[in-house]
Design a protein around this motif. Structure first.
Motif, short mmCIF file in Angstrom:
data_model
loop_
_atom_site.label_atom_id
_atom_site.label_comp_id
_atom_site.label_asym_id
_atom_site.label_seq_id
_atom_site.Cartn_x
_atom_site.Cartn_y
_atom_site.Cartn_z
N TYR A 75 26.62 -90.55 68.23
CA TYR A 75 27.83 -90.59 69.37
C TYR A 75 29.10 -90.88 68.56
CZ TYR A 75 30.40 -91.42 73.41
OH TYR A 75 31.58 -91.11 74.36
N ASP A 76 29.25 -91.75 67.74
CA ASP A 76 30.60 -91.83 66.82
C ASP A 76 30.79 -90.90 65.67
OD1 ASP A 76 30.94 -94.08 68.29
OD2 ASP A 76 29.74 -95.35 67.22
N ASP A 77 29.84 -90.44 65.08
CA ASP A 77 29.92 -89.54 63.83
C ASP A 77 29.38 -88.29 63.74
OD1 ASP A 77 30.26 -92.25 62.61
OD2 ASP A 77 28.46 -92.56 62.27
N ALA A 78 28.70 -87.86 65.04
CA ALA A 78 28.03 -86.38 64.87
C ALA A 78 27.93 -85.31 66.28
CB ALA A 78 26.74 -86.56 64.19
N LEU A 79 29.03 -85.99 67.15
CA LEU A 79 28.82 -85.30 68.39
C LEU A 79 29.09 -83.57 68.06
CD1 LEU A 79 30.59 -87.13 71.05
CD2 LEU A 79 28.20 -86.67 70.80
N ASP A 80 30.06 -83.40 67.22
CA ASP A 80 30.44 -81.76 67.00
C ASP A 80 29.13 -81.03 66.38
OD1 ASP A 80 33.07 -82.32 67.74
OD2 ASP A 80 33.78 -82.20 65.91
N GLU A 81 28.37 -81.75 65.62
CA GLU A 81 27.22 -81.23 65.07
C GLU A 81 26.20 -81.08 66.02
OE1 GLU A 81 25.45 -81.80 61.47
OE2 GLU A 81 27.39 -82.84 60.42
N LEU A 82 25.94 -82.04 66.96
CA LEU A 82 24.94 -82.14 68.11
C LEU A 82 25.31 -80.80 69.12
CD1 LEU A 82 24.37 -85.56 68.92
CD2 LEU A 82 23.24 -84.26 67.29
N LYS A 83 26.55 -80.50 69.41
CA LYS A 83 27.05 -79.56 70.09
C LYS A 83 26.89 -78.27 69.49
CE LYS A 83 30.62 -82.11 72.45
NZ LYS A 83 32.21 -82.39 72.61
N ASP A 84 27.08 -78.06 68.27
CA ASP A 84 26.54 -76.96 67.68
C ASP A 84 25.13 -76.62 67.69
OD1 ASP A 84 26.81 -74.62 65.51
OD2 ASP A 84 25.91 -76.17 64.26
N ILE A 85 24.25 -77.61 67.52
CA ILE A 85 22.69 -77.44 67.45
C ILE A 85 22.40 -76.97 68.85
CG2 ILE A 85 22.20 -78.56 65.30
CD1 ILE A 85 21.01 -80.69 66.88
N HIS A 86 22.74 -77.80 69.79
CA HIS A 86 22.48 -77.38 70.99
C HIS A 86 22.95 -75.81 71.37
CE1 HIS A 86 23.08 -77.21 75.63
NE2 HIS A 86 22.03 -77.95 75.60
N ALA A 87 23.99 -75.46 70.96
CA ALA A 87 24.19 -74.17 71.16
C ALA A 87 23.36 -73.05 70.46
CB ALA A 87 25.58 -73.94 70.67
N LYS A 88 22.60 -73.51 69.46
CA LYS A 88 21.66 -72.94 68.73
C LYS A 88 20.19 -73.09 69.40
CE LYS A 88 24.60 -72.62 64.46
NZ LYS A 88 24.61 -73.18 63.00
N GLY A 89 20.06 -73.69 70.31
CA GLY A 89 18.83 -73.91 71.04
C GLY A 89 18.14 -75.17 71.05
N VAL A 90 18.54 -76.25 70.40
CA VAL A 90 18.08 -77.52 70.59
C VAL A 90 18.34 -78.15 71.76
CG1 VAL A 90 18.10 -79.91 69.47
CG2 VAL A 90 18.43 -77.77 68.18
N THR A 91 17.15 -78.50 72.40
CA THR A 91 17.30 -79.06 73.84
C THR A 91 16.85 -80.64 73.79
OG1 THR A 91 15.15 -78.24 74.41
CG2 THR A 91 17.50 -77.08 74.90
N ARG A 92 16.21 -81.05 72.97
CA ARG A 92 15.61 -82.30 72.93
C ARG A 92 15.53 -82.96 71.43
NH1 ARG A 92 9.79 -82.57 75.68
NH2 ARG A 92 9.42 -80.97 74.21
N ILE A 93 15.79 -84.31 71.36
CA ILE A 93 15.75 -84.98 70.13
C ILE A 93 14.86 -86.12 70.30
CG2 ILE A 93 17.22 -86.56 68.67
CD1 ILE A 93 19.32 -84.39 68.58
N VAL A 94 13.76 -86.63 69.67
CA VAL A 94 13.16 -87.60 69.49
C VAL A 94 14.05 -88.79 68.92
CG1 VAL A 94 10.95 -88.72 69.56
CG2 VAL A 94 10.96 -86.22 69.83
N ASP A 95 14.12 -89.99 69.59
CA ASP A 95 14.92 -90.99 68.75
C ASP A 95 13.66 -91.92 68.36
OD1 ASP A 95 16.26 -93.55 68.09
OD2 ASP A 95 16.91 -93.70 70.28
N CYS A 96 13.89 -91.86 67.02
CA CYS A 96 12.72 -92.62 66.17
C CYS A 96 13.27 -94.22 65.60
CB CYS A 96 12.07 -91.95 64.81
SG CYS A 96 11.05 -90.67 65.60
N SER A 97 14.33 -94.69 66.21
CA SER A 97 14.84 -95.81 65.98
C SER A 97 14.14 -96.81 67.33
CB SER A 97 16.55 -95.90 66.19
OG SER A 97 17.10 -95.39 65.30
N ASN A 98 14.11 -98.16 66.76
CA ASN A 98 13.67 -98.99 67.87
C ASN A 98 14.39 -100.60 67.30
OD1 ASN A 98 12.05 -99.85 65.26
ND2 ASN A 98 10.67 -98.29 65.91
N HIS A 99 13.58 -101.60 67.73
CA HIS A 99 13.98 -102.78 67.48
C HIS A 99 14.33 -103.21 66.19
CE1 HIS A 99 13.65 -103.91 71.99
NE2 HIS A 99 12.19 -103.28 71.81
N GLY A 100 15.53 -103.76 65.88
CA GLY A 100 15.80 -104.03 64.38
C GLY A 100 16.55 -103.12 63.50
#
Length: 284
Positions: free
Chosen positions: A31-56
Motif C-alpha cells: 500500500y505504501d510502496d507499490a500501488l503503481d505496480e499493483l495497478k499495472d499488474i491488474h491491468a495485465k490480468g492479475v485479479t488475486r494475490i494470496v497474502d502469506c504474511s501472518n502473526h509476527g
C-alpha cells in the motif's frame, strides 16, 4: 499470450522481517510502496494475490482492504505463524491449543489460508513443530489451505511426511520455494503424495538461475503434474520493486511467462497454472 484472472499465489501485501534481519529493506508495504505496480499488474490480468504474511511478520488486514479498493485486486487473507526467529514472542510459551484458537478466530473472520508456516534451513525447531501441529488440527477442522515455507527448499520431504502422518487433505497443501532445493526428485515426492508445489521465487536469480525453474516446470508439466503447480514472485523487500531497481511484480508476466513459452511450455498449461490451480485448491 493474453491472460485473465491471474492469481499470484505467494506474496506479502505487508511484511516486516526488518528486526530479525537487521535490515530496513525488509519492511515492505504494497500500500505504501507499490500501488503503481499493483495497478499495472491488474491491468495485465492479475485479479488475486494470496497474502502469506501472518502473526509476527506484519500482516495488516485493514491495509489489504485499502489495496483492494485502490487496485481492484482481491487479497486472500492468511493466518498462522512463520518460523524462528520471526515467531511472536508468545509462541514458545503457548500451547498447541492456544495457537489453534488464534487461527480459528482468524478463519472465522475471513482468513482462507494457514500460512506461510515454515521450517528453518535444514532444521525443524520445537517452536516450528508446535505451529505445524496446530496448523494440522485447524486445517482438518476448517479445510483451509495450508501454505508452507521451506528455507532454501530444505525439508520438503519432511514437511510432506508430517502432513501425511496427520491425515491431512493433501490437495489443500502448498509447499513453497521448492525450486530452491534444486532437487527435482524432492519436488516429485511432494507431488506424488498429492500436495501442490509453488514456484514462487521467480525473479530471484541470485538463489537459482531462471533456466532451472523453467526446466523444472517444463519437465513436471510434461510428466502430467500441471494441475499441482503454482507460480508467484514472493517479493519481500523494497529493493525488489521495479522503481528501486528490482524485477518488480510484472516480471512473471512480462519476462518469465514468455520464457516458458519460448522453451516449449504450452499456453494451456501456463493458463492452468497461473489462473485456475489456486482456485481449484481453495475449492477442494
Amino acid at each position: 499470450m493474453k491472460l485473465e484472472n491471474i492469481t499470484l499465489s505467494h506474496e506479502h501485501p505487508r511484511i516486516d522481517l526488518s528486526a530479525g534481519k537487521n535490515d530496513s529493506d525488509c519492511l515492505l508495504s504494497m500500500y505504501d510502496d507499490a500501488l503503481d505496480e499493483l495497478k499495472d499488474i491488474h491491468a495485465k490480468g492479475v485479479t488475486r494475490i494470496v497474502d502469506c504474511s501472518n502473526h509476527g511478520i506484519g500482516a495488516d488486514w485493514s491495509k489489504n482492504e485499502l489495496i483492494e479498493k485502490e487496485t481492484g485486486i482481491k487479497i486472500v487473507r492468511s493466518t498462522g505463524f512463520y518460523k524462528d526467529p520471526f515467531l511472536p514472542e508468545y509462541v514458545p510459551t503457548s500451547t498447541v491449543e492456544d495457537l489453534c484458537n488464534i487461527m480459528r478466530k482468524d478463519i472465522s473472520n475471513g482468513a482462507q489460508v494457514i500460512g506461510e508456516i515454515g521450517t528453518s534451513k535444514g532444521v525443524w525447531t520445537e517452536n516450528e513443530h508446535k505451529v505445524f501441529e496446530a496448523a494440522a488440527i485447524v486445517q482438518k477442522e476448517t479445510n483451509a489451505v495450508v501454505i508452507t515455507h521451506t528455507s532454501l527448499g530444505t525439508l520438503i520431504k519432511e514437511q510432506i511426511d508430517f502432513f501425511v502422518s496427520k491425515n491431512i487433505n493433501m490437495r489443500k497443501v502448498i509447499i513453497s520455494h521448492v525450486a530452491l532445493s534444486n532437487d527435482l526428485d524432492a519436488i516429485r515426492y511432494a507431488l506424488d503424495k498429492g500436495a501442490n508445489v509453488a514456484f514462487d521465487t521467480i525473479g530471484k536469480v541470485k538463489y537459482l538461475p531462471e533456466e532451472t525453474r523453467i526446466s523444472f516446470i517444463k519437465t513436471l508439466v510434461n510428466e502430467g503434474y500441471t494441475k499441482q503447480l503454482l507460480m508467484s514472485m514472493d517479493i519481500t523487500r523494497k529493493s525488489h520493486l521495479k522503481k528501486n531497481g528490482g524485477v518488480g511484480y510484472a516480471y512473471v508476466l512480462d519476462v518469465f511467462i514468455p520464457l516458458l513459452l519460448k522453451n516449449g511450455v504450452k499456453e494451456e498449461d501456463i493458463n492452468q497454472i497461473i489462473t485456475q490451480n489456486f482456485n481449484d485448491i481453495l475449492e477442494a
